[in-house]
Design a protein around this motif. Structure first.
Motif, PDB file in Angstrom:
ATOM      1  N   LEU B  43       0.835  -1.185   0.000  1.00 30.81           N
ATOM      2  CA  LEU B  43       0.000   0.000   0.000  1.00 30.81           C
ATOM      3  C   LEU B  43       0.877   1.245   0.000  1.00 30.81           C
ATOM      4  CD1 LEU B  43      -1.901  -2.262   1.220  1.00 30.81           C
ATOM      5  CD2 LEU B  43      -3.058  -0.399   2.390  1.00 30.81           C
ATOM      6  N   ARG B  44       0.504   2.203  -0.807  1.00 31.14           N
ATOM      7  CA  ARG B  44       1.232   3.473  -0.859  1.00 31.14           C
ATOM      8  C   ARG B  44       0.281   4.622  -0.545  1.00 31.14           C
ATOM      9  NH1 ARG B  44       3.964   3.469  -6.602  1.00 31.14           N
ATOM     10  NH2 ARG B  44       2.015   2.423  -7.158  1.00 31.14           N
ATOM     11  N   LEU B  45       0.740   5.545   0.282  1.00 29.90           N
ATOM     12  CA  LEU B  45      -0.098   6.630   0.778  1.00 29.90           C
ATOM     13  C   LEU B  45      -0.219   7.736  -0.260  1.00 29.90           C
ATOM     14  CD1 LEU B  45      -1.634   7.785   3.236  1.00 29.90           C
ATOM     15  CD2 LEU B  45       0.531   8.817   3.955  1.00 29.90           C
ATOM     16  N   ILE B  46      -1.468   8.124  -0.562  1.00 31.03           N
ATOM     17  CA  ILE B  46      -1.722   9.166  -1.550  1.00 31.03           C
ATOM     18  C   ILE B  46      -1.883  10.520  -0.862  1.00 31.03           C
ATOM     19  CG2 ILE B  46      -3.203   9.931  -3.439  1.00 31.03           C
ATOM     20  CD1 ILE B  46      -4.164   7.028  -3.711  1.00 31.03           C
ATOM     21  N   TYR B  47      -2.860  10.622   0.014  1.00 37.04           N
ATOM     22  CA  TYR B  47      -3.139  11.833   0.784  1.00 37.04           C
ATOM     23  C   TYR B  47      -3.637  11.417   2.171  1.00 37.04           C
ATOM     24  CZ  TYR B  47      -2.971  15.722  -2.616  1.00 37.04           C
ATOM     25  OH  TYR B  47      -2.576  16.706  -3.498  1.00 37.04           O
ATOM     26  N   TYR B  48      -3.484  12.334   3.124  1.00 40.93           N
ATOM     27  CA  TYR B  48      -4.089  12.115   4.427  1.00 40.93           C
ATOM     28  C   TYR B  48      -4.540  13.439   5.021  1.00 40.93           C
ATOM     29  CZ  TYR B  48       0.468  13.401   6.464  1.00 40.93           C
ATOM     30  OH  TYR B  48       1.628  14.054   6.811  1.00 40.93           O
ATOM     31  N   SER B  49      -5.478  13.321   5.942  1.00 39.93           N
ATOM     32  CA  SER B  49      -6.056  14.493   6.583  1.00 39.93           C
ATOM     33  C   SER B  49      -6.170  14.224   8.077  1.00 39.93           C
ATOM     34  CB  SER B  49      -7.433  14.787   5.999  1.00 39.93           C
ATOM     35  OG  SER B  49      -8.111  15.752   6.777  1.00 39.93           O
ATOM     36  N   GLN B  50      -5.632  15.134   8.866  1.00 37.30           N
ATOM     37  CA  GLN B  50      -5.662  14.933  10.312  1.00 37.30           C
ATOM     38  C   GLN B  50      -6.798  15.697  10.964  1.00 37.30           C
ATOM     39  OE1 GLN B  50      -1.685  16.135  11.328  1.00 37.30           O
ATOM     40  NE2 GLN B  50      -0.852  14.114  10.942  1.00 37.30           N
ATOM     41  N   ILE B  51      -7.407  16.619  10.189  1.00 39.18           N
ATOM     42  CA  ILE B  51      -8.484  17.420  10.755  1.00 39.18           C
ATOM     43  C   ILE B  51      -9.267  18.047   9.607  1.00 39.18           C
ATOM     44  CG2 ILE B  51      -7.198  19.587  10.887  1.00 39.18           C
ATOM     45  CD1 ILE B  51      -8.387  19.918  13.733  1.00 39.18           C
ATOM     46  N   VAL B  52     -10.500  18.428   9.873  1.00 37.20           N
ATOM     47  CA  VAL B  52     -11.337  19.027   8.827  1.00 37.20           C
ATOM     48  C   VAL B  52     -10.658  20.253   8.238  1.00 37.20           C
ATOM     49  CG1 VAL B  52     -13.566  20.162   8.403  1.00 37.20           C
ATOM     50  CG2 VAL B  52     -13.444  18.147   9.866  1.00 37.20           C
ATOM     51  N   ASN B  53     -10.816  20.413   6.920  1.00 35.25           N
ATOM     52  CA  ASN B  53     -10.271  21.551   6.161  1.00 35.25           C
ATOM     53  C   ASN B  53      -8.746  21.575   6.111  1.00 35.25           C
ATOM     54  OD1 ASN B  53     -12.787  22.661   5.408  1.00 35.25           O
ATOM     55  ND2 ASN B  53     -12.978  23.621   7.417  1.00 35.25           N
ATOM     56  N   ASP B  54      -8.127  20.449   6.361  1.00 37.49           N
ATOM     57  CA  ASP B  54      -6.670  20.365   6.262  1.00 37.49           C
ATOM     58  C   ASP B  54      -6.282  18.989   5.742  1.00 37.49           C
ATOM     59  OD1 ASP B  54      -4.028  21.309   6.521  1.00 37.49           O
ATOM     60  OD2 ASP B  54      -3.815  20.169   8.374  1.00 37.49           O
ATOM     61  N   PHE B  55      -5.309  18.920   4.835  1.00 41.53           N
ATOM     62  CA  PHE B  55      -4.826  17.635   4.341  1.00 41.53           C
ATOM     63  C   PHE B  55      -3.399  17.800   3.841  1.00 41.53           C
ATOM     64  CE2 PHE B  55      -5.543  19.177   0.073  1.00 41.53           C
ATOM     65  CZ  PHE B  55      -6.754  19.859   0.115  1.00 41.53           C
ATOM     66  N   GLN B  56      -2.683  16.681   3.767  1.00 39.97           N
ATOM     67  CA  GLN B  56      -1.284  16.695   3.340  1.00 39.97           C
ATOM     68  C   GLN B  56      -1.050  15.647   2.263  1.00 39.97           C
ATOM     69  OE1 GLN B  56      -1.904  16.502   6.885  1.00 39.97           O
ATOM     70  NE2 GLN B  56      -1.868  18.740   6.794  1.00 39.97           N
ATOM     71  N   LYS B  57      -0.059  15.893   1.424  1.00 44.53           N
ATOM     72  CA  LYS B  57       0.320  14.923   0.413  1.00 44.53           C
ATOM     73  C   LYS B  57       1.033  13.752   1.058  1.00 44.53           C
ATOM     74  CE  LYS B  57       0.824  18.232  -3.384  1.00 44.53           C
ATOM     75  NZ  LYS B  57       1.769  18.804  -4.393  1.00 44.53           N
ATOM     76  N   GLY B  58       0.767  12.573   0.508  1.00 44.33           N
ATOM     77  CA  GLY B  58       1.507  11.393   0.880  1.00 44.33           C
ATOM     78  C   GLY B  58       2.660  11.167  -0.078  1.00 44.33           C
ATOM     79  N   ASP B  59       2.992   9.896  -0.285  1.00 38.95           N
ATOM     80  CA  ASP B  59       4.164   9.572  -1.098  1.00 38.95           C
ATOM     81  C   ASP B  59       3.909   9.644  -2.603  1.00 38.95           C
ATOM     82  OD1 ASP B  59       4.728   7.054   1.361  1.00 38.95           O
ATOM     83  OD2 ASP B  59       5.670   9.034   1.222  1.00 38.95           O
TER      84      ASP B  59
END
Lengths: 113, 115
Positions: B43-59
Motif C-alpha cells: 500500500l502506498r499513501l496518496i493523501y491524508y487528513s488529520q483534521i477538517v479543512n486540512d490535508f497533506q500529500k503522501g508519497d
C-alpha cells in the motif's frame, strides 16, 4: 527513511502446518508495529499490534514479538486453517509521523485442505 | 454498526476523464487516509487528513486531489494527470491525528479501471 520488508509470497501450506511470515523494519526511534490481514476483495483488518520492544501481540492464534535487537516482527501461527488464506501486511508507525502507516509489500498465504 | 463506506466497489472510466471516489466514516475519527494498492507493491499513501479543512500529500500524490469539508467524508479525485490510475484504492481512518499506535480502520476499497 522508515521502511518495512516482508518475505515474498505466495506461501502455500497444508492445513494444520506451522506458519512463519518474516518481517523486518528500518526506523528511527521507537515505532509501533502492526500486522494487517486482507481477505479477497476486502479492505485490511488489524490482526495484532505491539507498541514497544519485547511486546507480544496476539489474536486468533497468531502471534508476533517486537524484537528491537533484530528489528523484526515475524508473524507465527501454530496450526493454520483454510480460512487463514489471505494476504498479510506488516506495517509500522513511526515517531512524529501523524499516525501514518508504512506497509510492507504483503505476503499471500494459501492454505490447502 | 460503525465503519467506513467506500463507493462504488467497481468503477470504470475512459482515459482522460476525472473520477471521484467516495469515502464516508461514522466512527467519529479525526484522521482519514487514502492508499493505493497495486499487485506486489503493498500500500502506498496518496493523501491524508488529520483534521477538517486540512490535508497533506503522501508519497504518491501527483495526479490526485482531495477535500475534507466534513469530518465524516474524504473524497478522492483521480485526475487525467495520473499516468497509471488503474488500481485498488483503500480509504482508512484512525482515532487521533497524532497517535502513533492507533490502528487504521479500512473500508472495503474501490477497484478503478481506466481504459
Amino acid at each position: 527513511g522508515n521502511s518495512v520488508t516482508q518475505m515474498e509470497g505466495p506461501v502455500t501450506l497444508s492445513e494444520e502446518a506451522f506458519l512463519t511470515i518474516n518481517c523486518t523494519y528500518t526506523a528511527t526511534g521507537y515505532p509501533s508495529l502492526f500486522w494487517y490481514v486482507q481477505y479477497p476483495g476486502e479492505g485490511l483488518q488489524l490482526l495484532l499490534k505491539a507498541t514497544k520492544a519485547d511486546d507480544k501481540g496476539s489474536n486468533k492464534g497468531f502471534e508476533a514479538t517486537y524484537r528491537k535487537e533484530t528489528t523484526s516482527f515475524h508473524l507465527e501461527k501454530g496450526s493454520v486453517q483454510v480460512s487463514d488464506s489471505a494476504v498479510y501486511f506488516c506495517a509500522l508507525s513511526g515517531d512524529n509521523q501523524g499516525g501514518k502507516l508504512i506497509f510492507g509489500q504483503g505476503t499471500e498465504l494459501s492454505v490447502k485442505p | 454498526d460503525g465503519g467506513i463506506t467506500q463507493s462504488p466497489k467497481y468503477l470504470f472510466r475512459k482515459e482522460g476523464q476525472n473520477v471521484t471516489l467516495s469515502c464516508e466514516q461514522n466512527l467519529n475519527h479525526d484522521a482519514m487516509y487514502w492508499y493505493r494498492q497495486d499487485p506486489g507493491q503493498g500500500l502506498r499513501l496518496i493523501y491524508y487528513s488529520q483534521i477538517v479543512n486540512d490535508f497533506q500529500k503522501g508519497d504518491i500524490a501527483e495526479g490526485y486531489s482531495v477535500s475534507r469539508e466534513k469530518k465524516e467524508s474524504f473524497p478522492l479525485t483521480v485526475t487525467s494527470a495520473q499516468k497509471n490510475p488503474t488500481a485498488f484504492y483503500l480509504c482508512a481512518s484512525s482515532t487521533r491525528h497524532r497517535a502513533d499506535n492507533s490502528p487504521l480502520h479500512f473500508g472495503n476499497g474501490t477497484r478503478l479501471t481506466v481504459t
